[in-house]
Write an enzyme that holds these catalytic residues in place. Sequence first.
Site, PDB file in Angstrom:
ATOM      1  N   ASN B 153       0.677  -1.180  -0.176  1.00  0.00           N
ATOM      2  CA  ASN B 153      -0.168   0.096  -0.105  1.00  0.00           C
ATOM      3  C   ASN B 153       0.461   0.774   0.059  1.00  0.00           C
ATOM      4  OD1 ASN B 153      -2.611  -1.283  -0.295  1.00  0.00           O
ATOM      5  ND2 ASN B 153      -2.050  -1.342   2.383  1.00  0.00           N
ATOM      6  N   HIS B 164       8.040   5.172   5.465  1.00  0.00           N
ATOM      7  CA  HIS B 164       9.313   4.363   4.928  1.00  0.00           C
ATOM      8  C   HIS B 164       9.220   2.929   3.753  1.00  0.00           C
ATOM      9  CE1 HIS B 164      12.945   2.624   6.515  1.00  0.00           C
ATOM     10  NE2 HIS B 164      12.649   1.616   5.660  1.00  0.00           N
ATOM     11  N   HIS B 166       8.114   0.168   2.156  1.00  0.00           N
ATOM     12  CA  HIS B 166       7.732  -1.459   2.663  1.00  0.00           C
ATOM     13  C   HIS B 166       6.565  -1.941   2.069  1.00  0.00           C
ATOM     14  CE1 HIS B 166       4.964   0.889   5.058  1.00  0.00           C
ATOM     15  NE2 HIS B 166       4.354  -0.621   5.234  1.00  0.00           N
ATOM     16  N   LYS B 314     -10.121   9.074  -8.413  1.00  0.00           N
ATOM     17  CA  LYS B 314     -11.110   8.462  -8.999  1.00  0.00           C
ATOM     18  C   LYS B 314     -11.857   8.210  -7.589  1.00  0.00           C
ATOM     19  CE  LYS B 314     -14.505   5.884 -10.688  1.00  0.00           C
ATOM     20  NZ  LYS B 314     -15.411   6.716 -11.680  1.00  0.00           N
TER      21      LYS B 314
HETATM   22  O1  LIG Z   1      -1.475  -2.957   7.685  1.00  0.00           O
HETATM   23  P1  LIG Z   1      -1.852  -1.904   7.627  1.00  0.00           P
HETATM   24  O2  LIG Z   1      -1.205  -1.041   6.854  1.00  0.00           O
HETATM   25  O3  LIG Z   1      -1.914  -0.089   9.207  1.00  0.00           O
HETATM   26  O4  LIG Z   1      -3.123  -1.138   7.174  1.00  0.00           O
HETATM   27  C1  LIG Z   1      -3.558  -0.635   5.812  1.00  0.00           C
HETATM   28  O5  LIG Z   1      -3.439  -2.198   4.883  1.00  0.00           O
HETATM   29  C2  LIG Z   1      -4.521  -3.477   5.380  1.00  0.00           C
HETATM   30  C3  LIG Z   1      -4.568  -4.078   4.501  1.00  0.00           C
HETATM   31  O6  LIG Z   1      -4.746  -3.607   3.152  1.00  0.00           O
HETATM   32  C4  LIG Z   1      -5.745  -2.942   5.429  1.00  0.00           C
HETATM   33  O7  LIG Z   1      -6.855  -3.335   6.053  1.00  0.00           O
HETATM   34  C5  LIG Z   1      -5.850  -1.253   5.988  1.00  0.00           C
HETATM   35  O8  LIG Z   1      -7.055  -1.054   6.408  1.00  0.00           O
HETATM   36  C6  LIG Z   1      -4.868  -0.150   5.484  1.00  0.00           C
HETATM   37  O9  LIG Z   1      -4.877   1.102   6.456  1.00  0.00           O
HETATM   38  O1  LIG Z   2     -21.419  11.123 -10.454  1.00  0.00           O
HETATM   39  P1  LIG Z   2     -20.422  12.099  -9.266  1.00  0.00           P
HETATM   40  O2  LIG Z   2     -21.360  12.724  -7.870  1.00  0.00           O
HETATM   41  O3  LIG Z   2     -19.692  12.782  -9.538  1.00  0.00           O
HETATM   42  O4  LIG Z   2     -19.508  10.921  -9.005  1.00  0.00           O
HETATM   43  C1  LIG Z   2     -19.888   9.944  -7.929  1.00  0.00           C
HETATM   44  O5  LIG Z   2     -20.331   8.789  -8.025  1.00  0.00           O
HETATM   45  C2  LIG Z   2     -20.267   8.788  -9.233  1.00  0.00           C
HETATM   46  C3  LIG Z   2     -21.025   6.887  -9.198  1.00  0.00           C
HETATM   47  O6  LIG Z   2     -20.694   6.224  -8.150  1.00  0.00           O
HETATM   48  C4  LIG Z   2     -18.718   7.617  -9.189  1.00  0.00           C
HETATM   49  O7  LIG Z   2     -18.271   6.759 -10.524  1.00  0.00           O
HETATM   50  C5  LIG Z   2     -17.527   9.091  -9.040  1.00  0.00           C
HETATM   51  O8  LIG Z   2     -16.025   8.490  -8.772  1.00  0.00           O
HETATM   52  C6  LIG Z   2     -17.909   9.590  -7.800  1.00  0.00           C
HETATM   53  O9  LIG Z   2     -17.147  10.954  -7.943  1.00  0.00           O
END
Ligand SMILES: O=P(O)(O)O[C@H]1O[C@H](CO)[C@@H](O)[C@H](O)[C@H]1O
Ligand SMILES: O=P(O)(O)O[C@H]1O[C@H](CO)[C@@H](O)[C@H](O)[C@H]1O
Lengths: 351, 351
Positions: B153, B164, B166, B314
């Site tokens: 992530n 950092h 990772h 997005k």
């Molecule tokens: O483990 P982290 O880096 O604290 O947490 C991040 O990655 C995880 C795994 O995708 C997610 O479940 C968490 O919501 C996100 O904040």
């Molecule tokens: O249509 P809006 O409100 O501008 O846009 C929002 O809703 C849409 C439908 O879920 C999404 O595709 C867009 O990414 C979001 O920003």
Amino acid sequence: AATFRASEHQHIRYNPLQDEWVLVSAHRMKRPWQGQVEPQLLKTVPRHDPLNPLCPGATRANGEVNPHYDGTFLFDNDFPALQPDAPDPGPSDHPLFRAEAARGVCKVMCFHPWSDVTLPLMSVPEIRAVIDAWASVTEDLGAQYPWVQIFENKGAMMGCSNPHPHCQVWASSFLPDIAQREERSQQSYHSQHGEPLLLEYGRQELLKKERLVLSSEHWLVLVPFWAVWPFQTLLLPRRHVRRLPELTPAERDDLASIMKKLLTKYDNLFETSFPYSMGWHGAPMGLKTGATYDHWQLHAHYYPPLLRSATVRKFMVGYEMLAQAQRDLTPEQAAERLRALPEVHYCLAKK
Amino acid sequence: AATFRASEHQHIRYNPLQDEWVLVSAHRMKRPWQGQVEPQLLKTVPRHDPLNPLCPGATRANGEVNPHYDGTFLFDNDFPALQPDAPDPGPSDHPLFRAEAARGVCKVMCFHPWSDVTLPLMSVPEIRAVIDAWASVTEDLGAQYPWVQIFENKGAMMGCSNPHPHCQVWASSFLPDIAQREERSQQSYHSQHGEPLLLEYGRQELLKKERLVLSSEHWLVLVPFWAVWPFQTLLLPRRHVRRLPELTPAERDDLASIMKKLLTKYDNLFETSFPYSMGWHGAPMGLKTGATYDHWQLHAHYYPPLLRSATVRKFMVGYEMLAQAQRDLTPEQAAERLRALPEVHYCLAKK
Ligand SMILES: O=P(O)(O)O[C@H]1O[C@H](CO)[C@@H](O)[C@H](O)[C@H]1O
Ligand SMILES: O=P(O)(O)O[C@H]1O[C@H](CO)[C@@H](O)[C@H](O)[C@H]1O
């Protein structure tokens, strides 16, 4: 070996409606959070802003002027993702490169003439008017399109680009992915068990009570056994109803009142205007002749991202995008917290 | 009727790897954006912070002190979503309430001793060391668990809570949802066509060229035909490889170099440290006796959220959560933009 306790021991749960699994690891709530903190919405929204294209009397992007509406107001989205007349991409020349035609309509529905209210701050009759408008747009667009997706993105965190209370309606010539999954699951459950999946599910939750948040004469709100988002809920009619237009006047009044209660609890949880995306799922509309869709049960999903406070959300990122959804508190814990919250909105209680 | 043009006419595309559809509506890029703008990361990260638990020599939450590592560094996540010894929830008493046991291990891998670098700013030999560490952790954990999910992530927007450089490694006793889907699709394609889905897919993209971003002796990077995120890419070996540990030294060097190029292009796109979640998918590991997993092709997915600029992303919200993924530019347009970007990092070019 230790006795299994859901709030202490990680496990996976199955979502029979969407055919998906979630990893539940409630002990993770203990970890400190040093990541992104969401901006708090402090600026107050003016009740009327002549430059806001959703306000009564305002001019929209296409030059049209909104009427001075005083209830709900439905109009065509000025930047629609679906248009009625796109040409067909034609047959594909390879099984790994498949494209198909998509036709449809995108509408915007304002809930109220004022920009500074949200559903939980509206009166029950005003919410009832929104429900009537949902039912009639489903009926109107359903005459032409098999799927009518009503959804509300609430809050900047959910990509909502305008604070005026509103939702969207996207009708399409195809059954979207998630509709297809729910169609398949409900169909197969019905053919095996002889009754709609969600009707039996609601009945079970009403008996078990541990995930129930609210119940009324005609409706149930619960945190589903397989919830992914921290405070996700499922809103279900108690009798077998396939689509919004089938709701009786009494069921609509009752729905308005239970929605007001649920959304008030949501706002009260972290004393903030609770962000979420929500939407209705009902049986596909008319076109397929002969299909009765008796396996379908109408329902709404609420997907709110906040986890710990008004500014700390759950991120569905790496593991969730690449492997499987993961949640940090049990659905039972979430339901208990929602149940305990007052039904009077914190903004009104403080006055 | 008008001639179909993907960049002008909405349509849906099928993802044969994950059995999902996406709505492509490229004309939507024309709409103005008035929604949430992400905070720009202006603060510079110090190279070494003794209070950052990922730094060499720092003390972690559990009291352990990190070694003064000078390459990669792998350790147990102090707040793991998966632990080796959780008890089994036991049999369920109703088909709509299914829970199963989940066991596993969560690790964190630091890429480099310095906090102020990211992969594209590291040297090719340093990235090669990361690849070797990925291969060996896959092998080690794969001896005990059928699925080893490596994921990164990157950026606060993607829920990353520590700057950092990772990634994480979560190994599980179960095949996660998305792994199951890819297993099913690749299995069924292989039994129908006699070769791995992604091997044929890569070959086709190399012929068609319109979605290709980078190619090297051993690797391809392309925006898949069914991409959901604006600048999503798929990284594929050119020969049939099932898992990271199978990569030859030459393939690993070449991978380090193509990763550096791809991530440099990503950073150059909006002149920012490009946020994303990425992860590796390879054939499930050993346990199932006799399974050769010849239908599997190793690959990495990159899912970056930015759409218009360093601060406008997005949102996958309402329609996407309730109905189907939707994208606002075509995969071909995205590939063209990525292709055109320089392979020298904007931070270095400006010096
Ligand atoms: O483990 P982290 O880096 O604290 O947490 C991040 O990655 C995880 C795994 O995708 C997610 O479940 C968490 O919501 C996100 O904040
Ligand atoms: O249509 P809006 O409100 O501008 O846009 C929002 O809703 C849409 C439908 O879920 C999404 O595709 C867009 O990414 C979001 O920003």
